[in-house]
Design a protein around this motif. Structure first.
Motif, PDB file in Angstrom:
ATOM      1  N   UNK A  28      -6.012   3.269 -38.768  1.00 59.30           N
ATOM      2  CA  UNK A  28      -5.062   2.199 -38.462  1.00 59.30           C
ATOM      3  C   UNK A  28      -5.674   0.832 -38.681  1.00 59.30           C
ATOM      4  N   UNK A  29      -5.241  -0.148 -37.889  1.00 65.37           N
ATOM      5  CA  UNK A  29      -5.799  -1.483 -38.021  1.00 65.37           C
ATOM      6  C   UNK A  29      -5.873  -2.169 -36.666  1.00 65.37           C
ATOM      7  N   UNK A  30      -6.669  -3.192 -36.602  1.00 65.05           N
ATOM      8  CA  UNK A  30      -6.765  -4.012 -35.400  1.00 65.05           C
ATOM      9  C   UNK A  30      -5.602  -4.983 -35.372  1.00 65.05           C
ATOM     10  N   UNK A  31      -4.907  -5.064 -34.254  1.00 61.79           N
ATOM     11  CA  UNK A  31      -3.731  -5.914 -34.161  1.00 61.79           C
ATOM     12  C   UNK A  31      -4.137  -7.366 -33.877  1.00 61.79           C
ATOM     13  N   UNK A  38     -15.775 -18.980 -29.525  1.00 62.63           N
ATOM     14  CA  UNK A  38     -16.226 -17.623 -29.226  1.00 62.63           C
ATOM     15  C   UNK A  38     -15.073 -16.665 -29.496  1.00 62.63           C
ATOM     16  N   UNK A  39     -15.328 -15.676 -30.342  1.00 61.79           N
ATOM     17  CA  UNK A  39     -14.351 -14.640 -30.646  1.00 61.79           C
ATOM     18  C   UNK A  39     -14.420 -13.553 -29.585  1.00 61.79           C
ATOM     19  N   UNK A  40     -13.263 -13.165 -29.054  1.00 57.58           N
ATOM     20  CA  UNK A  40     -13.194 -12.014 -28.152  1.00 57.58           C
ATOM     21  C   UNK A  40     -12.417 -10.899 -28.836  1.00 57.58           C
ATOM     22  N   UNK A  41     -13.037  -9.733 -28.903  1.00 57.82           N
ATOM     23  CA  UNK A  41     -12.391  -8.532 -29.421  1.00 57.82           C
ATOM     24  C   UNK A  41     -12.050  -7.654 -28.228  1.00 57.82           C
ATOM     25  N   UNK A  42     -10.763  -7.414 -28.029  1.00 64.84           N
ATOM     26  CA  UNK A  42     -10.306  -6.616 -26.897  1.00 64.84           C
ATOM     27  C   UNK A  42      -9.217  -5.669 -27.398  1.00 64.84           C
ATOM     28  N   UNK A  43      -9.582  -4.474 -27.859  1.00 68.56           N
ATOM     29  CA  UNK A  43      -8.618  -3.581 -28.507  1.00 68.56           C
ATOM     30  C   UNK A  43      -7.491  -3.147 -27.586  1.00 68.56           C
ATOM     31  N   UNK A  44      -6.297  -3.071 -28.171  1.00 73.30           N
ATOM     32  CA  UNK A  44      -5.137  -2.578 -27.427  1.00 73.30           C
ATOM     33  C   UNK A  44      -4.906  -1.092 -27.677  1.00 73.30           C
ATOM     34  N   UNK A  45      -5.541  -0.555 -28.714  1.00 77.32           N
ATOM     35  CA  UNK A  45      -5.439   0.871 -29.016  1.00 77.32           C
ATOM     36  C   UNK A  45      -6.831   1.418 -29.290  1.00 77.32           C
ATOM     37  N   UNK A  78     -15.444  -2.658 -30.340  1.00 79.13           N
ATOM     38  CA  UNK A  78     -15.670  -2.189 -28.981  1.00 79.13           C
ATOM     39  C   UNK A  78     -14.531  -1.250 -28.608  1.00 79.13           C
ATOM     40  N   UNK A  79     -14.520  -0.780 -27.362  1.00 81.88           N
ATOM     41  CA  UNK A  79     -13.485   0.121 -26.910  1.00 81.88           C
ATOM     42  C   UNK A  79     -12.430  -0.574 -26.078  1.00 81.88           C
ATOM     43  N   UNK A  80     -11.305   0.110 -25.890  1.00 81.47           N
ATOM     44  CA  UNK A  80     -10.249  -0.399 -25.024  1.00 81.47           C
ATOM     45  C   UNK A  80     -10.811  -0.607 -23.618  1.00 81.47           C
TER      46      UNK A  80
END
Length: 243
Positions: free
Chosen positions: A33-36, A46-53, A228-230
């Protein structure tokens, strides 16, 4: 050279189409899939990566499997300044990671054998807590089906006891032909050497001669990945690659 300080999201292809003119891409390989767009935010550079899936710790990467835009890096000094909360493992489906994966494999150039170079992972055993270690790994993959990781259990690691990981620290890896050194805040932690004719050193798992050598054989190098993870946000101040 790659030098991204994430002042905004202009360097990221938020469409997931692999559109040209970007340094980072959100479409993922292997049917992942892809990152939303809402999973990525920038505040105070500062970039925050916080996956929803759920994803395999793959948020953004320097190459697109869809359009083949972007690039990999063969050899160099890779570093990222990052922060995360170790206690978030309690509700997370993954862990913070700054890593590399064969560029050719990502864009669909199938090889019988290929490599993955993890610059840093806050790795934890499934279901277990994060034990404050710096994990740096070389994976030596054999194509399948099924794909086989011949060195997954050969992780190199060092303790980060007493370090406040919620604050920004620099996680780095120096990759030279036949030699990899992992570095934390400018301090060398451990080194792995390898060649196509000899067993890697150190070699606590009695790995065969030639193990890890696909790293040097992949002329298009490693795609750089952040993820990272959800439930386990990763904050990234900057990423740099010198060659």
């Amino acid at each position: 050279m790659l030098d991204d300080t994430f002042d905004d999201l202009a360097s990221v292809d938020l469409t997931g189409t692999g559109a040209p003119g970007h340094r980072w891409f959100t479409d993922r390989p292997f049917g992942w899939g892809r990152t939303m767009p809402q999973d990525l935010t920038v505040r105070d550079s500062v970039l925050t990566i916080s996956p929803s899936t759920k994803s395999p710790n793959y948020g953004i990467a320097t190459s697109s499997p869809t359009s083949h835009e972007g690039r990999g890096f063969r050899y160099g000094y890779f570093e990222a300044r990052m922060a995360f909360d170790p206690e978030d493992w309690r509700r997370s489906t993954g862990w913070p990671a700054f890593w590399g994966l064969s560029h050719d494999q990502i864009v669909g150039v199938g090889r019988p054998r290929w490599a993955e170079l993890d610059f840093f992972e806050a790795y934890r055993d499934p279901g277990g807590p994060y034990e404050h270690i710096f994990a740096g790994t070389v994976h030596d993959w054999l194509a399948g089906p099924p794909e086989t990781d011949r060195a997954n259990h050969g992780n190199s690691s060092a303790p980060l006891a007493g370090v406040d990981l919620t604050q920004m620290h620099t996680y780095a890896c120096l990759w030279q032909p036949g030699r990899i050194t992992w570095i934390f805040d400018g301090r060398e932690l451990f080194t792995q050497t390898y060649s196509k004719d000899a067993a890697p050193s150190p070699n606590p798992r009695d790995l065969a001669p030639g193990m890890f050598s696909p790293l040097d054989g992949d002329v298009n190098g490693q795609t750089v990945i952040l993820g990272t993870g959800v439930g386990h946000p990763l904050r990234v101040d900057w990423v740099r690659v010198w060659q």
